[in-house]
Enzyme design. Structure first.
Site, PDB file in Angstrom:
ATOM      1  CB  CYS A  67      37.820  43.074  36.846  1.00 20.93           C
ATOM      2  SG  CYS A  67      38.553  43.732  38.549  1.00 20.93           S
TER       3      CYS A  67
ATOM      4  CG  ASP B  85      37.777  37.216  43.337  1.00 24.53           C
ATOM      5  OD1 ASP B  85      37.979  38.070  44.158  1.00 24.53           O
ATOM      6  OD2 ASP B  85      37.118  37.361  42.098  1.00 24.53           O
TER       7      ASP B  85
ATOM      8  CG  HIS C  22      39.772  39.474  40.886  1.00 22.64           C
ATOM      9  ND1 HIS C  22      38.331  39.416  40.824  1.00 22.64           N
ATOM     10  CD2 HIS C  22      40.309  40.576  40.329  1.00 22.64           C
ATOM     11  CE1 HIS C  22      37.887  40.446  40.063  1.00 22.64           C
ATOM     12  NE2 HIS C  22      39.272  41.196  39.924  1.00 22.64           N
TER      13      HIS C  22
END
Length: 296
Positions: free
Chosen positions: A175, A232, A264
């Site tokens: 991330c 995502d 995600h």
């Protein structure tokens, strides 16, 4: 003519273009790591992977920096070493049990894995429960130059005091840590391999965070494996493909893997976003990528 008075060996050396100097340091808010999992997102603790410490040494460490000890977590195989080093770059939630477990998984695979708490100066992530507060008060206020210098300090410490081999250095981030992986690969000439798990390529540019991951794609100095989810909502696949193509046009090496059905955070086994098959495939690819590029 105005001259640069920074001494040789400054934490800013080699960061030109990624940062806007000067960078002022501040005291550490966090002096130890989070116990357990982050409080700032929905957790599914029953599915979280828990890797034991058999055959490895694992625990919290204090990493020397220019302004004091930074908390971190290290896991390393037992034995003399030296072992190849992997810098483990956290999400926005701190070095909590998920990140610690990743270090232990890497140690089981033969690596000296170290996760520094890169936000230790900006806020106490152990007490934060609101993602928006973390983004506003911690992430947005952490200069890129600061965490880049801290990763350099971590690599140096791992090579000198943690049985790591500084000539076999890799980085892996998730991330926000995936964004950091792209930027660090553009910074560090001796990095052998970089693995970015769903790191954002865009974002706001600010005086302390002047360039996005996409901005530096053509400047990466290490082969990079990009692992992204096709579902995502925050990172369009087209943006990742554009960064890959820009890197390749400049003669850089980027291998992009997109999991079409993955959201995600598909590797985050403690969250509802976890997708076991894609996470395991990405992990196998990541280990193979490290070894194929001299980190093994």
């Amino acid at each position: 003519m105005q001259h640069d008075e920074r001494p040789t060996g400054s934490p800013l050396d080699g960061l030109e273009g990624l940062i806007t100097p000067p960078v002022s340091r501040r005291g550490f808010v966090m002096t130890s790591l989070i116990g357990g999992l982050t409080l700032a997102t929905t957790r599914v603790e029953a599915q979280a992977i828990r890797t034991d410490s058999e055959g490895i040494e694992a625990g919290e460490v204090a990493i020397p920096t220019g302004d004091g000890p930074m908390p971190g977590y290290r896991a390393v195989p037992r034995g003399e070493g030296p072992f190849p080093i992997v810098l483990v770059i956290e999400e926005i939630f701190g070095v909590h049990d998920y990140i610690k477990d990743i270090c232990r998984r890497l140690a089981k695979a033969g690596y000296c894995a170290v996760a520094p708490e890169l936000y230790a100066r900006q806020g106490d992530l152990a007490t934060m429960t609101d993602v928006q507060v973390i983004l506003r008060d911690v992430i947005a206020k952490t200069p890129d130059a600061q965490w880049i210098a801290d990763l350099d300090a971590t690599a140096a410490w791992a090579a000198s005091a943690a049985r790591g081999d500084g000539k076999r250095l890799g980085a892996m981030g998730w991330c926000r840590g995936g964004r950091a992986t792209w930027l660090y690969a553009a910074h560090r000439a001796d990095l052998k391999a970089a693995i970015a798990w769903y790191g954002p390529l865009g974002g706001e540019r600010t005086p302390i965070q002047p360039r996005t991951a996409g901005d530096v794609a053509a400047e990466i100095k290490a082969p990079l494996l990009a692992l992204y989810g096709g579902q995502d909502a925050g990172i369009p696949v087209a943006a990742v493909e554009e960064a890959r193509d820009r890197a390749r046009a400049a003669g850089r090496s980027v291998e992009l893997v997109v999991y079409p059905e993955a959201p995600h955070g598909f590797h985050a086994d403690y969250r509802p976003s976890y997708r076991k098959a894609q996470a395991e495939d990405g992990w196998s690819r990541a280990l193979a990528f490290l070894k194929a590029n001299g980190v093994g």
